[in-house]
Enzyme design. Structure first.
Site, PDB file in Angstrom:
ATOM      1  N   GLU A 156     -12.060  11.238   0.875  1.00 55.94           N
ATOM      2  CA  GLU A 156     -12.863  10.394  -0.020  1.00 55.94           C
ATOM      3  C   GLU A 156     -11.993   9.410  -0.783  1.00 55.94           C
ATOM      4  O   GLU A 156     -12.486   8.682  -1.656  1.00 55.94           O
ATOM      5  CB  GLU A 156     -13.664  11.258  -0.999  1.00 55.94           C
ATOM      6  CG  GLU A 156     -14.588  12.268  -0.335  1.00 55.94           C
ATOM      7  CD  GLU A 156     -15.573  11.631   0.645  1.00 55.94           C
ATOM      8  OE1 GLU A 156     -16.219  10.634   0.266  1.00 55.94           O
ATOM      9  OE2 GLU A 156     -15.672  12.120   1.787  1.00 55.94           O
ATOM     10  N   ARG A 198       1.513 -12.267  12.634  1.00 52.13           N
ATOM     11  CA  ARG A 198       1.413 -13.390  13.562  1.00 52.13           C
ATOM     12  C   ARG A 198       1.641 -14.723  12.849  1.00 52.13           C
ATOM     13  O   ARG A 198       1.839 -15.746  13.507  1.00 52.13           O
ATOM     14  CB  ARG A 198       0.070 -13.393  14.314  1.00 52.13           C
ATOM     15  CG  ARG A 198      -1.117 -13.737  13.470  1.00 52.13           C
ATOM     16  CD  ARG A 198      -2.406 -13.676  14.273  1.00 52.13           C
ATOM     17  NE  ARG A 198      -2.621 -14.833  15.139  1.00 52.13           N
ATOM     18  CZ  ARG A 198      -3.093 -15.996  14.722  1.00 52.13           C
ATOM     19  NH1 ARG A 198      -3.391 -16.191  13.456  1.00 52.13           N
ATOM     20  NH2 ARG A 198      -3.275 -16.990  15.568  1.00 52.13           N
TER      21      ARG A 198
HETATM   22  C1  JAH Z   1     -11.792   5.179   4.162  1.00 54.29           C
HETATM   23  C2  JAH Z   1      -9.531   5.591   2.615  1.00 54.29           C
HETATM   24  N1  JAH Z   1     -12.552  -2.144   4.643  1.00 54.29           N
HETATM   25  C3  JAH Z   1     -12.525  -1.141   5.633  1.00 54.29           C
HETATM   26  C4  JAH Z   1     -12.067   0.204   5.133  1.00 54.29           C
HETATM   27  C5  JAH Z   1     -10.830   0.387   4.572  1.00 54.29           C
HETATM   28  C6  JAH Z   1     -10.454   1.657   4.131  1.00 54.29           C
HETATM   29  C7  JAH Z   1     -11.318   2.725   4.282  1.00 54.29           C
HETATM   30  N2  JAH Z   1     -12.530   2.519   4.839  1.00 54.29           N
HETATM   31  C8  JAH Z   1     -12.896   1.293   5.247  1.00 54.29           C
HETATM   32  C9  JAH Z   1     -10.979   4.098   3.829  1.00 54.29           C
HETATM   33  C10 JAH Z   1     -11.475   6.461   3.740  1.00 54.29           C
HETATM   34  C11 JAH Z   1     -10.356   6.672   2.949  1.00 54.29           C
HETATM   35  C12 JAH Z   1      -9.832   4.320   3.062  1.00 54.29           C
END
Ligand code: JAH
Length: 304
Positions: A156, A198
């Site tokens: 989480e 890049r």
């Molecule tokens: C999910 C930590 N923007 C896309 C994104 C980036 C990070 C995470 N989820 C979606 C995420 C769980 C724990 C980061």
């Protein structure tokens, strides 16, 4: 450029050893350290998560391993040259715990927002769906950075005090690559590193490709538009022909056709981008092309 990645899945970053980035690492233009967060978890099961205070579903990443990981990477950055990049491999060097005293260059608490020059020294990038949107403009800013540290959360998320602590040492940016939830930050970090690297001098090979593509770096005819279609040989493939104008040798006509296609594709598939085009971005001809295709063009009925 120096890149450090903190993750519980170091193997996820094996792709950094191939293609453009792999070659840039081999040349020494980029150095990469991939660090297993569990190296800084000291209990027998090397636990990195715990239940959330206040209740609720899932688990939260404990702050202690994160604090030690950041201290160790910052100490390595300010002391001797960081060790050779470890891509998809084991943890470099011994774990430094406790009193990693950040030296000069890592004590600034300045925030890195806006479009200004990048701060010298390290900054922390934390991918999270709650972050500011990562786009081409931020990729271009981060391509100017000296040292980027990426923190991959799982579960989480990471105990909020980790970012708070990091901000007391270095600039921190919480960034989102899109409005969806991933199982962890790893894919987002790969995406950001590919987009940033890049843009580094010499990495792409063709200096023109980076500035003229979709969202081209703030200059060029196509800024703010997505790209239209592209073609290569054969001229006829399965009965489908390449548009004649591209074979005409008339460079002005080709540029105009490409702009028309970019305008139409942007209006069709990215109305959000089309609406954000700055005043003055559209010529009279641009407006005609869009209105001929049935798109309402803002300001077309405004007398000047
Ligand atoms: C999910 C930590 N923007 C896309 C994104 C980036 C990070 C995470 N989820 C979606 C995420 C769980 C724990 C980061």
């Amino acid at each position: 450029m120096r890149l450090d990645i903190i993750t519980i899945f170091p193997e996820y970053f094996a792709p950094l050893g191939i293609s453009l980035i792999g070659k840039a690492v081999q040349r020494g233009d980029i150095s990469v350290g991939v660090h297993d967060l569990r190296s800084w978890a000291h209990d027998t099961h090397r636990t990195v998560d715990d239940t959330p205070f206040g209740g609720g579903p899932g688990m939260v990443m404990r702050p202690e391993p994160w604090g030690e990981a950041l201290d160790a990477i910052l100490a390595a950055a300010t002391g001797a040259q960081p060790g050779t990049g470890v891509v998809g491999g084991a943890e470099p060097g011994p774990c430094v715990s406790g009193g990693a005293e950040p030296g000069p260059g890592v004590t600034r608490a300045a925030e890195t927002g806006g479009t200004g020059p990048q701060p010298a020294g390290p900054q922390l990038i934390v991918p999270t769906p709650a972050g500011a949107p990562f786009g081409q403009a931020i990729a271009a800013q981060l391509a100017e950075a000296e040292h980027l540290i990426f923190a991959c959360g799982r579960y989480e998320g990471i105990d909020a005090r980790v970012v708070e602590y990091a901000r007391s040492l270095i600039p921190v940016r919480e960034l989102s690559i899109g409005d969806y939830v991933l199982p962890g930050g790893e894919p987002a970090v790969l995406v950001m590193i590919e987009a940033i690297c890049r843009l580094l001098p010499g990495v792409l090979g063709n200096a023109e490709s980076a500035s003229d593509d979709s969202f081209g770096a703030g200059v060029g005819a196509m800024h703010g538009l997505v790209e239209g279609p592209t073609y290569t040989r054969p001229r006829v493939w399965r009965g489908r022909e390449v548009p004649d104008v591209l074979l005409s040798g008339n460079h002005a006509a080709i540029a105009r056709w490409r702009r028309d296609e970019a305008l139409l594709r942007t209006a069709r598939t990215r109305p959000d981008l089309a609406a954000r085009l700055p005043r003055g971005a559209l010529s009279a001809r641009d407006r005609q092309v869009l209105s001929d295709a049935g798109f309402a063009v803002m300001g077309e009925d405004v007398a000047h």
